[in-house]
Design an enzyme around this catalytic site. Sequence first.
Site, PDB file in Angstrom:
ATOM      1  N   ARG A 195     -36.293 -22.613  -0.759  1.00 44.74           N
ATOM      2  CA  ARG A 195     -37.196 -21.975  -1.721  1.00 44.74           C
ATOM      3  C   ARG A 195     -36.400 -21.084  -2.665  1.00 44.74           C
ATOM      4  NH1 ARG A 195     -37.087 -16.741  -0.572  1.00 44.74           N
ATOM      5  NH2 ARG A 195     -36.905 -16.048   1.599  1.00 44.74           N
TER       6      ARG A 195
ATOM      7  N   CYS B  81     -36.996  -9.023  -0.682  1.00 48.51           N
ATOM      8  CA  CYS B  81     -36.842  -9.692  -1.978  1.00 48.51           C
ATOM      9  C   CYS B  81     -35.785  -9.029  -2.850  1.00 48.51           C
ATOM     10  CB  CYS B  81     -38.178  -9.758  -2.712  1.00 48.51           C
ATOM     11  SG  CYS B  81     -39.453 -10.648  -1.784  1.00 48.51           S
TER      12      CYS B  81
END
Length: 375
Positions: free
Chosen positions: A80, A183
């Site tokens: 991803r 993140c």
Amino acid sequence: MLPSARNLVIHDLGLVEYEDGLALQKAFALARKNKSVSDSLLLLEHPPVITLGRAADMDHVVAPREKLERAGVVIFPTDRGGDVTYHGPGQLVGYPIIDLSPDRCDVRRYVRDLEEAMIATVGDFGLTAGRIEGWNGAWLGEKGKDARKIGAIGVHISRWVTTHGFALNVEPDMAHFRFIVPCGIGEAGVTSIARELGRSVPLAEVRRAMGENFSRIFDARRSAGRFDHRTISVTVLRQRAGGFEALLLLRHPHRGGFWQPVTGTIETREEPLSCAQRELLEESGFVAEVKPLNYVHSFLFGEPRADRPPRVYQETAFWTLVSGEAPITLDPREHVDHAWVPVEQAIARVPFAGLKEAMRRAVRLAREPSSASHG
């Protein structure tokens, strides 16, 4: 209003080992590209895992490996986009397997739609979330002040068919987020629905809201997916001087030809515990007390195929500790051989992540002082 052009099947999978989640996505994507299945949304939870996107910076995993191991957190690389993300129980993970063609072939629009699904869902529980420029996902607060991420996004698109997706924090263990820089954004915090509301929220309610909001945003008629089979597994252990051994059965070649513990399909109106006791007797000849492992998980059975929908099983795991002196009586229609194998070797030999985890749980319970051999 024109009728929706899309059909969306929502699969409520419960707990899924991360490795099995990757296999499920691969299978659904292969079938979707061949138009063997409709658009699908896989809703599930993962055991504690840190995932690495294609742009992951390993410096953003700030906890040492030893600490992660003690906490039961594993690390997986993925295909991803994005950086480092944490998944765990109490977090609603969504894997949309959607063909964006012909009318939604816009990556930015797709990411914004996933954000909108999370924003709308937390809104159903009284929270006002939004977007922050330059940071994808769903956020509470404002950049530079009290920004708190409540939902993360990481996607992969191949021939306009999507995999991976989003993770919405309902009531996960927030301490686990301190193992990473989520993140890659170190200047912002992480939050959950439960933390913001100051109370627990049933995950089932959030799943329902997400299904409704996702279907509306993607203009799709939704229906519920079903499991192809509900099954049981029984880890049979015996104790020897060198430690515990597990009983493995070799499946007949026409049934796959791999090693496994006792397994079986739950019959109509049969309870999982009754099935486990029945299968233990039929497949091994043992009559023993079967105990639950409090572990129910879903997984893909069989190799992915483009020409048919994936076969999705849900399994309830049990265990028993036996003397192991009685001879094993095999059902020749099911199995052609058996072996008592040291547990670590047995875990390496079985093919499914869920069976491996069931064995690990069984051994932990067997090592407790209160466990005693029976059967």
